[in-house]
Design a protein around this motif. Structure first.
Motif, PDB file in Angstrom:
ATOM      1  N   SER A 154       0.824  -1.201   0.000  1.00 19.63           N
ATOM      2  CA  SER A 154       0.000   0.000   0.000  1.00 19.63           C
ATOM      3  C   SER A 154       0.861   1.255   0.000  1.00 19.63           C
ATOM      4  N   SER A 155       1.946   1.261   0.788  1.00 16.68           N
ATOM      5  CA  SER A 155       2.829   2.435   0.825  1.00 16.68           C
ATOM      6  C   SER A 155       3.550   2.631  -0.507  1.00 16.68           C
ATOM      7  N   GLN A 156       4.004   1.535  -1.119  1.00 21.83           N
ATOM      8  CA  GLN A 156       4.688   1.647  -2.408  1.00 21.83           C
ATOM      9  C   GLN A 156       3.746   2.190  -3.483  1.00 21.83           C
ATOM     10  N   ASN A 157       2.484   1.743  -3.444  1.00 20.19           N
ATOM     11  CA  ASN A 157       1.506   2.237  -4.414  1.00 20.19           C
ATOM     12  C   ASN A 157       1.250   3.724  -4.216  1.00 20.19           C
ATOM     13  N   SER A 158       1.280   4.168  -2.947  1.00 23.52           N
ATOM     14  CA  SER A 158       1.082   5.595  -2.684  1.00 23.52           C
ATOM     15  C   SER A 158       2.202   6.420  -3.292  1.00 23.52           C
ATOM     16  N   LEU A 159       3.451   5.893  -3.266  1.00 27.69           N
ATOM     17  CA  LEU A 159       4.601   6.652  -3.785  1.00 27.69           C
ATOM     18  C   LEU A 159       4.660   6.642  -5.312  1.00 27.69           C
ATOM     19  N   LYS A 160       4.122   5.598  -5.923  1.00 27.84           N
ATOM     20  CA  LYS A 160       4.232   5.486  -7.384  1.00 27.84           C
ATOM     21  C   LYS A 160       3.598   6.675  -8.097  1.00 27.84           C
ATOM     22  N   LYS A 161       2.494   7.136  -7.589  1.00 32.29           N
ATOM     23  CA  LYS A 161       1.815   8.237  -8.273  1.00 32.29           C
ATOM     24  C   LYS A 161       2.642   9.514  -8.223  1.00 32.29           C
ATOM     25  N   TYR A 162       3.436   9.681  -7.133  1.00 32.46           N
ATOM     26  CA  TYR A 162       4.274  10.879  -7.052  1.00 32.46           C
ATOM     27  C   TYR A 162       5.461  10.761  -8.017  1.00 32.46           C
ATOM     28  N   TYR A 163       6.006   9.546  -8.130  1.00 32.78           N
ATOM     29  CA  TYR A 163       7.075   9.341  -9.114  1.00 32.78           C
ATOM     30  C   TYR A 163       6.587   9.701 -10.504  1.00 32.78           C
ATOM     31  N   SER A 164       5.405   9.291 -10.835  1.00 30.85           N
ATOM     32  CA  SER A 164       4.865   9.548 -12.170  1.00 30.85           C
ATOM     33  C   SER A 164       4.801  11.044 -12.457  1.00 30.85           C
ATOM     34  N   VAL A 165       4.342  11.826 -11.475  1.00 30.43           N
ATOM     35  CA  VAL A 165       4.244  13.270 -11.668  1.00 30.43           C
ATOM     36  C   VAL A 165       5.631  13.892 -11.802  1.00 30.43           C
ATOM     37  N   TYR A 166       6.547  13.473 -10.920  1.00 36.19           N
ATOM     38  CA  TYR A 166       7.904  14.056 -10.950  1.00 36.19           C
ATOM     39  C   TYR A 166       8.619  13.747 -12.254  1.00 36.19           C
ATOM     40  N   TYR A 167       8.492  12.522 -12.760  1.00 32.28           N
ATOM     41  CA  TYR A 167       9.179  12.171 -14.000  1.00 32.28           C
ATOM     42  C   TYR A 167       8.580  12.919 -15.191  1.00 32.28           C
ATOM     43  N   ASP A 168       7.291  13.171 -15.150  1.00 31.62           N
ATOM     44  CA  ASP A 168       6.691  13.984 -16.214  1.00 31.62           C
ATOM     45  C   ASP A 168       7.251  15.404 -16.184  1.00 31.62           C
ATOM     46  N   GLN A 169       7.403  15.957 -14.978  1.00 33.64           N
ATOM     47  CA  GLN A 169       7.964  17.304 -14.856  1.00 33.64           C
ATOM     48  C   GLN A 169       9.439  17.314 -15.294  1.00 33.64           C
ATOM     49  N   LEU A 170      10.164  16.260 -14.923  1.00 29.81           N
ATOM     50  CA  LEU A 170      11.588  16.190 -15.286  1.00 29.81           C
ATOM     51  C   LEU A 170      11.758  16.120 -16.810  1.00 29.81           C
ATOM     52  N   SER A 171      10.886  15.360 -17.478  1.00 29.36           N
ATOM     53  CA  SER A 171      10.961  15.252 -18.938  1.00 29.36           C
ATOM     54  C   SER A 171      10.713  16.612 -19.589  1.00 29.36           C
ATOM     55  N   LYS A 172       9.772  17.345 -19.039  1.00 29.75           N
ATOM     56  CA  LYS A 172       9.461  18.667 -19.601  1.00 29.75           C
ATOM     57  C   LYS A 172      10.641  19.630 -19.396  1.00 29.75           C
ATOM     58  N   LEU A 173      11.272  19.583 -18.209  1.00 27.09           N
ATOM     59  CA  LEU A 173      12.422  20.448 -17.939  1.00 27.09           C
ATOM     60  C   LEU A 173      13.585  20.114 -18.874  1.00 27.09           C
ATOM     61  N   ASN A 174      13.829  18.829 -19.068  1.00 29.98           N
ATOM     62  CA  ASN A 174      14.920  18.431 -19.973  1.00 29.98           C
ATOM     63  C   ASN A 174      14.670  18.930 -21.377  1.00 29.98           C
ATOM     64  N   ASN A 175      13.431  18.916 -21.805  1.00 31.10           N
ATOM     65  CA  ASN A 175      13.087  19.411 -23.136  1.00 31.10           C
ATOM     66  C   ASN A 175      13.317  20.918 -23.239  1.00 31.10           C
ATOM     67  N   ASP A 176      12.911  21.655 -22.137  1.00 25.56           N
ATOM     68  CA  ASP A 176      13.125  23.111 -22.148  1.00 25.56           C
ATOM     69  C   ASP A 176      14.618  23.451 -22.124  1.00 25.56           C
ATOM     70  N   ILE A 177      15.392  22.682 -21.367  1.00 21.55           N
ATOM     71  CA  ILE A 177      16.848  22.927 -21.309  1.00 21.55           C
ATOM     72  C   ILE A 177      17.486  22.671 -22.668  1.00 21.55           C
ATOM     73  N   GLY A 178      17.047  21.616 -23.335  1.00 18.98           N
ATOM     74  CA  GLY A 178      17.593  21.312 -24.667  1.00 18.98           C
ATOM     75  C   GLY A 178      17.311  22.439 -25.652  1.00 18.98           C
ATOM     76  N   ASN A 179      16.100  22.994 -25.587  1.00 22.94           N
ATOM     77  CA  ASN A 179      15.754  24.094 -26.497  1.00 22.94           C
ATOM     78  C   ASN A 179      16.602  25.324 -26.216  1.00 22.94           C
ATOM     79  N   ALA A 180      16.855  25.607 -24.910  1.00 24.87           N
ATOM     80  CA  ALA A 180      17.657  26.775 -24.557  1.00 24.87           C
ATOM     81  C   ALA A 180      19.105  26.585 -24.983  1.00 24.87           C
ATOM     82  N   GLU A 181      19.636  25.379 -24.818  1.00 23.95           N
ATOM     83  CA  GLU A 181      21.037  25.121 -25.202  1.00 23.95           C
ATOM     84  C   GLU A 181      21.250  25.256 -26.703  1.00 23.95           C
TER      85      GLU A 181
END
Length: 832
Positions: free
Chosen positions: A432-459
């Motif tokens: 149950s605790s692991q399932n609770s954390l999975k949803k936060y990982y999903s959100v963070y990785y989506d945000q990280l992918s977007k940041l990497n894309n923005d950094i690539g465009n700026a570079e």
């Protein structure tokens, strides 16, 4: 067919069908019954009061409730700005801390701790003559302490009787001892291999152990006992599981409607002091537990930040050295214009990425701590930008499960059933605790992918810069990112260390539970009282209703007139005379006056043509007063100076001769068979103008005699000599003789007896009357008695209420109580 005629015919048909039909329920008669049976309702009311008093005083177990209100303050919400909270990102809101606290208050682990810590498996009561009263532990003069290493019998009443001083007698039941005993260490039952006799009663002192195969306990002196003296204290032990279930079943946790962070906890129980002490102890233990958990988590968080600072410090020193080297060797110190804006944007994006990576690393640390069962090393969830009450509750549950497992491990083998069960619960909580954390990982990785894309465009915008400037730009970016992360961790470290030093529980009690003399919340004594009284009052009411529905006796004059549509000649009261000669022997009585009224009303049934009139008296069955009525009608006619003869033509059941004291050796039956002449059967009476012809011996063929031509000629011959011929005929409900005689009569009297004649018996005579088969018919209502003032109109004749007591023969008559009251009131108001 003409519609108007059709409607008229239909109405006439309906009216005809209603004739002779009586209503199933007579409200007026029912009201009279209620009044007549008033004493039953008074008796039931008094009985209901007595039963409700006994129930309230000796049987009803009062249930009390006490409340405690507290507020929940989240001391960690200021560590991160709102946009750093994963709940803010998802648009979530709500009282997460309150939900967590509610789960903890109602959790099995928390209440199991309280049951063991406060010995709530020991239940105190005292018993009077009838009722047992539940006590709080502090009400008792002694505290009951068990030896939890010894097997104990639960649900087994142990009576403690004070013997003066510090001496108490232990009295056990005569039977009921069991070999199936409870182990408080393992919280399971164990069975003794051998049986044992009933433990003997014993007097023990304070602090002295009482030991038997099924019990081991001692009594401790209560330092602050109540002032109430008890003749006995009864102890019943329960299992830990039963104690926990009892608490959870009787607890309620709700939130204030206006301020969601305020929680209201309610506990119900049989003892008010017990609910108060439990609530206060429960919240106190919860505060201590929350504070311990907070301090432990904050210390873990400080250590985690310190380790992270050491690694970042090394990276920061290396980045600073490299940046200084480029400044000295290449002479580059600053960038301006468009390149400067691009650098600032890249630096901002990299800082966000570094913060996001830090949160992901924190989640990794928390997940590893859970999966590796290192809960004592877990860090604050909000360091990862997450505020999840459900996850926190799961971790709290996991801690309790691990503590339970360590306790069971000292008793059971790893492959035993209890160990497998606790391992299953631990794995479920982990999942149950692991399932609770999975949803936060999903959100963070989506945000990280977007940041990497923005950094690539700026570079991509820096490709046009000289190679040496690009190298310097990369070094400066790396340094600023590390510097920002280092400064952020320093701030978090300072805040966390400050919180550790000044930490206090985030649960603040607003109103503690108190004994303010609150009344019981259940049972509802007033409602129970009214239910008991109402139920008892319904018993006679139900019997009266059933009696009314099943009663087919004639009791209502108005209903008779409405159903039969036959004229009423008069109403005769109850005959209290020794014989049937009421008019002759009590001429001044109200009943005699009623017969005079009938005599007057008979004139409306026949025509005054100067000829002799034949009056036939009949009824439905025997016993309705047919003979009594015929004798007195004949008597009142004879007394008025009219030459009258009374014929006893009820040949099957002769009666008249007894009242007039006439020999019945020769009568109408002898005359009709030709044995004697007419003069032989006619007898004189004490009334000069009244003569009687008795029925004579009972013949074998009464119907043939009555319907014979000789009988008709006999009546016609009498009409020439007498003014009135009164015939006492057979009942029409039993034989048809009377209907044949009615063809030769001038008036027919049908006698109905009050509360004797059945309603259905009137159906036949009513139909014949309205079918014109019987003419000149009138009803005499006999044996009517006024009961508690309910009579019927004043025009029905005398002898049924008014009139009693007016005549000399009625001077001993006593009117019913309600009539006397009514007459007294009338006199009073008329006088005023």
């Amino acid at each position: 067919m003409i519609p108007e005629n059709t409607k008229k015919e239909s109405a006439e048909k309906d009216a005809k069908e209603k004739i002779g039909s009586f209503s199933v329920f007579d409200p007026e008669n029912f009201v009279r019954k209620l009044i007549r049976n008033w004493y039953w309702f008074v008796l039931m009311f008094v009985l209901g009061l007595g039963i409700s008093y006994l129930y309230s005083k000796y049987y009803a177990q009062r249930i009390y409730a006490s409340n405690l209100s507290l507020s929940i303050s989240n001391n960690t919400t200021s560590y991160f700005t709102p946009n750093q909270s994963i709940n803010f990102i998802w648009g979530q809101s709500g009282n997460q801390d309150g939900i967590l606290l509610k789960k903890m208050l109602l959790s099995r682990s928390h209440n199991e701790f309280l049951v063991k810590e406060l010995n709530l498996y020991v239940n105190y009561t005292t018993k009077g003559l009838i009722k047992a009263t539940y006590l709080d532990k502090n009400d008792s003069p002694v505290i009951f302490e068990i030896d939890d290493t010894h097997l104990q019998q639960v649900n087994y009443p142990i009576t403690i009787i004070p013997k003066g001083g510090d001496k108490y007698e232990i009295v056990l039941p005569e039977e009921g001892q069991s070999a199936n005993l409870y182990n408080y260490k393992t919280e399971s039952y164990e069975r003794l291999k051998k049986g044992y006799p009933r433990p003997a009663n014993k007097v023990i002192s304070i602090n002295q152990w009482y030991t038997s195969p099924n019990l081991k306990f001692r009594l401790l002196k209560n330092p602050e006992p109540s002032d109430i003296k008890f003749d006995n204290i009864i102890i019943k032990l329960s299992t830990v599981n039963d104690g926990v279930n009892e608490i959870i079943r009787n607890m309620d946790v709700s939130f204030d409607k206006e301020i969601g962070s305020i929680m209201i906890i309610t506990k119900q129980g049989y003892n008010l002091n017990g609910t108060v002490s439990f609530l206060n102890a429960s919240v106190e233990q919860l505060q201590m537990k929350r504070l311990r958990d907070q301090n432990q988590v904050d210390k873990n968080t400080v250590n985690y930040i310190q380790e992270s600072l050491k690694e970042i410090k090394k990276k920061l020193d290396s980045a600073a050295a490299k940046l200084n080297s480029m400044k000295i060797s290449d002479g580059l110190y600053d960038m301006t214009g468009k390149d400067k804006d691009i650098l600032d944007k890249l630096t901002e994006l990299e800082s966000k990425k570094a913060d996001l990576v830090s949160k992901i690393n924190s989640l990794n640390s928390i997940r590893n701590s859970v999966s590796q069962s290192r809960l004592d090393e877990i860090i604050n969830l909000q360091i990862a930008g997450v505020n999840d009450g459900s996850f926190t509750a799961t971790i709290s549950e996991l801690k309790d499960l691990y503590a339970k497992r360590r306790e069971l491990a000292t008793i059971y083998t790893p492959n035993s059933e209890p160990m497998r069960e606790i391992d299953r619960l631990i794995n479920e909580a982990k999942g149950s605790s692991q399932n609770s954390l999975k949803k936060y990982y999903s959100v963070y990785y989506d945000q990280l992918s977007k940041l990497n894309n923005d950094i690539g465009n700026a570079e991509s915008s820096l490709v046009s810069l000289p190679e040496q400037q690009r190298k310097y730009l990369d070094v400066e970016r790396g340094y600023k990112i590390i510097e920002n992360a280092y400064n952020t961790l320093l701030t978090k470290q300072a805040e966390t260390q400050m919180r550790v030093e000044t930490n206090r529980s985030d649960i603040n009690v607003i109103d503690p539970a108190k004994n303010l003399g609150q009344g019981p919340i259940a049972p509802n004594i007033q409602r129970t009282k009214y239910s008991i009284i109402g139920g008892l009052l319904a018993i006679p009411l139900l019997f009266l209703i059933l009696g009314e529905l099943l009663d087919n006796k004639v009791r209502n004059i108005k209903e008779i007139l409405s159903a039969t549509k036959i004229p009423l000649l008069g109403v005769i009261g109850k005959n209290n005379h020794d014989n049937n000669l009421t008019v002759i022997e009590q001429s001044k009585s109200s009943i005699s006056e009623a017969f005079r009224g009938i005599r007057a009303n008979l004139r409306f049934l026949y025509n005054e043509d100067g000829k002799g009139k034949v009056i036939l008296v009949t009824s439905s069955i025997g016993g309705e007063g047919k003979t009594y009525t015929s004798i007195n009608i004949a008597s009142v006619l004879g007394l008025s100076g009219k030459k009258t003869i009374l014929l006893g033509m009820d040949l099957r059941k002769p009666k008249i001769f007894g009242d007039f004291k006439i020999d019945n050796k020769y009568g109408i039956s002898n005359y009709l068979t030709g044995e004697v002449t007419m003069d032989k059967i006619i007898n004189k009476t004490q009334v000069p103008d009244l003569f009687v012809a008795t029925s004579g011996p009972i013949p074998p063929n009464p119907s043939e005699l009555l319907m014979s031509d000789r009988n008709i000629d006999f009546i016609e011959e009498l009409k020439k000599e007498y003014d009135f011929i009164v015939i006492d005929s057979p009942p029409v409900g039993l034989v048809a003789d009377s209907f044949e005689l009615m063809k030769h009569t001038d008036a027919n009297v049908y006698v109905i007896r009050h509360e004797y004649t059945e309603k259905y018996m009137l159906k036949m005579i009513t139909e014949k009357y309205h079918n014109q088969e019987v003419k000149h018919l009138g009803i005499v209502y006999n044996d009517y008695q006024v009961k508690q003032g309910y009579g019927y109109g004043y025009g029905y004749g005398y002898g049924y209420g008014y009139g009693y007591g007016y005549f000399d023969e009625d001077k001993n008559y006593r009117e019913p109580f309600l009539i006397r009251m009514r007459n007294t009131l009338r006199k009073f108001f008329n006088r005023n």
